[in-house]
Design a protein around this motif. Structure first.
Motif, PDB file in Angstrom:
ATOM      1  N   ALA A   1      50.140  53.406  38.760  1.00  0.00           N
ATOM      2  CA  ALA A   1      51.700  52.207  38.893  1.00  0.00           C
ATOM      3  C   ALA A   1      52.652  53.273  37.793  1.00  0.00           C
ATOM      4  CB  ALA A   1      51.301  51.412  37.926  1.00  0.00           C
TER       5      ALA A   1
ATOM      6  N   ASP B   1      56.032  52.583  39.080  1.00  0.00           N
ATOM      7  CA  ASP B   1      57.118  51.723  39.991  1.00  0.00           C
ATOM      8  C   ASP B   1      57.997  50.980  38.318  1.00  0.00           C
ATOM      9  OD1 ASP B   1      55.082  49.842  38.693  1.00  0.00           O
ATOM     10  OD2 ASP B   1      55.937  47.891  39.625  1.00  0.00           O
ATOM     11  N   HIS B   2      57.963  51.107  36.676  1.00  0.00           N
ATOM     12  CA  HIS B   2      58.228  51.450  35.625  1.00  0.00           C
ATOM     13  C   HIS B   2      59.831  50.941  35.813  1.00  0.00           C
ATOM     14  CE1 HIS B   2      54.538  51.710  35.323  1.00  0.00           C
ATOM     15  NE2 HIS B   2      53.824  51.630  33.781  1.00  0.00           N
TER      16      HIS B   2
ATOM     17  N   PHE C   1      63.183  47.959  37.295  1.00  0.00           N
ATOM     18  CA  PHE C   1      63.278  47.247  35.993  1.00  0.00           C
ATOM     19  C   PHE C   1      64.268  47.382  34.502  1.00  0.00           C
ATOM     20  CE2 PHE C   1      60.058  45.778  32.594  1.00  0.00           C
ATOM     21  CZ  PHE C   1      58.697  46.027  33.447  1.00  0.00           C
TER      22      PHE C   1
ATOM     23  N   MET D   1      51.523  53.258  42.837  1.00  0.00           N
ATOM     24  CA  MET D   1      51.971  52.156  43.308  1.00  0.00           C
ATOM     25  C   MET D   1      53.624  52.496  42.554  1.00  0.00           C
ATOM     26  SD  MET D   1      51.641  48.487  40.892  1.00  0.00           S
ATOM     27  CE  MET D   1      52.705  47.590  41.547  1.00  0.00           C
TER      28      MET D   1
ATOM     29  N   ARG E   1      56.543  48.678  45.793  1.00  0.00           N
ATOM     30  CA  ARG E   1      57.452  47.942  44.659  1.00  0.00           C
ATOM     31  C   ARG E   1      58.311  46.732  45.075  1.00  0.00           C
ATOM     32  NH1 ARG E   1      56.966  44.439  41.290  1.00  0.00           N
ATOM     33  NH2 ARG E   1      55.596  45.506  40.002  1.00  0.00           N
TER      34      ARG E   1
ATOM     35  N   GLN F   1      55.948  40.683  41.947  1.00  0.00           N
ATOM     36  CA  GLN F   1      55.990  39.793  40.484  1.00  0.00           C
ATOM     37  C   GLN F   1      55.595  38.687  40.877  1.00  0.00           C
ATOM     38  OE1 GLN F   1      55.630  42.850  39.287  1.00  0.00           O
ATOM     39  NE2 GLN F   1      55.321  42.352  37.137  1.00  0.00           N
TER      40      GLN F   1
ATOM     41  N   VAL G   1      51.509  40.882  41.740  1.00  0.00           N
ATOM     42  CA  VAL G   1      51.510  41.327  40.202  1.00  0.00           C
ATOM     43  C   VAL G   1      51.517  39.480  39.274  1.00  0.00           C
ATOM     44  CG1 VAL G   1      52.261  42.611  38.320  1.00  0.00           C
ATOM     45  CG2 VAL G   1      52.109  43.442  40.945  1.00  0.00           C
TER      46      VAL G   1
ATOM     47  N   LYS H   1      46.980  41.558  41.086  1.00  0.00           N
ATOM     48  CA  LYS H   1      46.945  42.593  39.779  1.00  0.00           C
ATOM     49  C   LYS H   1      47.354  41.391  39.007  1.00  0.00           C
ATOM     50  CE  LYS H   1      49.724  46.132  37.604  1.00  0.00           C
ATOM     51  NZ  LYS H   1      50.418  47.238  37.334  1.00  0.00           N
TER      52      LYS H   1
ATOM     53  N   TYR I   1      46.505  40.872  33.881  1.00  0.00           N
ATOM     54  CA  TYR I   1      45.494  42.097  32.484  1.00  0.00           C
ATOM     55  C   TYR I   1      44.700  41.694  32.017  1.00  0.00           C
ATOM     56  CZ  TYR I   1      50.812  42.767  32.184  1.00  0.00           C
ATOM     57  OH  TYR I   1      52.102  43.503  32.557  1.00  0.00           O
TER      58      TYR I   1
ATOM     59  N   GLY J   1      47.279  48.047  33.035  1.00  0.00           N
ATOM     60  CA  GLY J   1      46.862  48.553  32.361  1.00  0.00           C
ATOM     61  C   GLY J   1      48.040  48.058  31.248  1.00  0.00           C
ATOM     62  N   GLY J   2      49.073  47.662  31.439  1.00  0.00           N
ATOM     63  CA  GLY J   2      49.600  47.556  29.391  1.00  0.00           C
ATOM     64  C   GLY J   2      49.938  48.925  29.196  1.00  0.00           C
TER      65      GLY J   2
ATOM     66  N   ASP K   1      44.876  49.385  37.915  1.00  0.00           N
ATOM     67  CA  ASP K   1      46.423  49.764  38.519  1.00  0.00           C
ATOM     68  C   ASP K   1      46.724  49.940  37.256  1.00  0.00           C
ATOM     69  OD1 ASP K   1      48.480  50.364  40.238  1.00  0.00           O
ATOM     70  OD2 ASP K   1      48.831  48.105  40.441  1.00  0.00           O
ATOM     71  N   MET K   2      46.934  51.492  36.936  1.00  0.00           N
ATOM     72  CA  MET K   2      47.294  51.793  35.048  1.00  0.00           C
ATOM     73  C   MET K   2      48.360  52.733  35.666  1.00  0.00           C
ATOM     74  SD  MET K   2      43.230  52.227  33.169  1.00  0.00           S
ATOM     75  CE  MET K   2      44.004  52.165  31.602  1.00  0.00           C
ATOM     76  N   GLY K   3      49.250  52.891  34.585  1.00  0.00           N
ATOM     77  CA  GLY K   3      50.587  53.500  34.631  1.00  0.00           C
ATOM     78  C   GLY K   3      50.767  54.129  33.261  1.00  0.00           C
ATOM     79  N   ARG K   4      51.047  53.090  32.260  1.00  0.00           N
ATOM     80  CA  ARG K   4      51.526  54.065  30.994  1.00  0.00           C
ATOM     81  C   ARG K   4      49.881  54.627  30.592  1.00  0.00           C
ATOM     82  NH1 ARG K   4      54.486  49.121  29.107  1.00  0.00           N
ATOM     83  NH2 ARG K   4      52.922  47.964  30.432  1.00  0.00           N
TER      84      ARG K   4
END
Ligand code: R5P
Length: 296
Positions: A55, A57-58, A61, A86, A107, A141, A173, A203, A205, A226-227, A251-254
């Motif tokens: 992920a 796509d942050h 926003f 993503m 997204r 979302q 999501v 998706k 948490y 991921g969070g 689906d992990m990002g950070r």
């Protein structure tokens, strides 16, 4: 008239072998059309039934998020190890080479920035454009319990209707407002609503208590979000627990791109998701790979 005299009859009809009618490997997806199944089979590995989505796509926003300032430099090198992107169409068109053979989960919602009410989203990509960029799925979302709950659900159902026309699956999501309780009861509600109203995958948490009740009561595949960035062992443990408790991947990002060694972290997450590697072993793998030249 064609001369067929003398043509040897050598066709094989194998009348004694019935044609197989195999099922489909993904939960709740057996009645989908061919194109949608084919796209889902690109996002999820048909051998393991799971996926490692990255992920990024942050920015849609919250602008240039830490670790995503230069997607060209910091993220593209991760491509060989991911199962799916993503991301937004902006990053896709500007930064991701069209030679990528990794499926794109696009997204498709947006509107408010972090400065405003986040649940005030609209559909932000037409299905025509999703087709144009060869998206494997679109992501939107859904703010259950949020200020604009009904609109976000309606955005999703419109996208599902358009996706069904084109054979493009929708990833719902589940988004949690700042003041909302993140527990199994809430996520059971949110995930089930998304699936009931047509999302082909969801998706959500991870929660330490009762995550398996979320996956078992949701009739479509769930990928774990991921969070915020955690210590590597905690993130690997969370991913391990999620797939052991029924998630069809992550689906992990950070937790990947903000790691000290994103390539090593991604490799460790892959082992956890696709090969059920235990978190402690995955952490060892992460450390070993991190210490190797080029991964530090
Ligand atoms: C979450 O709602 C958005 O899709 C994010 O932009 C992103 O996917 C979150 O990824 P992570 O929480 O793993 O950094």
């Amino acid at each position: 008239m064609a001369d067929t005299d003398g043509v040897k009859e050598s066709k094989q009809f194998y009348e004694d072998i019935p044609m197989e009618t195999p099922g489909f490997f993904l939960r709740g997806s057996g009645s989908l059309d061919w194109g949608m199944k084919n796209r889902l089979s690109r996002v999820f590995n048909p051998q393991t039934g799971r996926t490692v989505m990255l992920a990024i796509d942050h920015g849609y926003f919250q602008g240039p998020t830490t670790g995503l300032e230069r997607v060209d430099l910091n993220i593209l090198p991760l491509e060989p190890q991911i199962d799916a992107w993503m991301l937004t169409r902006g990053i896709l068109r500007t930064t991701v080479p069209p030679t990528t053979n990794k499926p794109v989960v696009l997204r498709a919602s947006g509107g408010p920035s972090i400065l405003k009410e986040l649940s005030d989203e609209q559909i932000a990509v037409s299905m025509e454009d999703a087709v144009r960029v060869n998206a494997a799925a679109v992501a939107i979302q859904v703010f259950i319990g949020g200020q604009f709950e009904t609109r976000s659900v309606h955005n999703m159902t419109r996208l599902v209707d358009e996706g069904l026309r084109c054979g493009i699956p929708v990833l719902a999501v589940t988004a949690v407002g700042k003041d909302m309780v993140r527990d199994a009861k809430y996520f059971r509600l949110a995930c089930r609503i998304c699936a009931e109203l047509g999302a082909q995958f969801v998706k959500t948490y991870y929660v330490a208590e009762g995550f398996e009740t979320i996956t078992s009561s949701c009739p479509v595949p769930i990928v774990m979000a991921g969070g915020k960035k955690l210590p590597e062992l905690d993130a690997l443990t969370m991913a391990y627990n999620a797939v052991q408790q029924g998630a069809a991947g992550v689906d992990m990002g950070r937790n990947i791109f903000q790691s000290d060694a994103p390539t090593a972290m991604l490799a460790a997450v892959r082992e956890v998701v696709h090969n059920n590697m235990k978190p402690a072993d995955a952490l060892d793998l992460y450390k070993t790979l991190k210490s190797e030249k080029g991964n530090e």
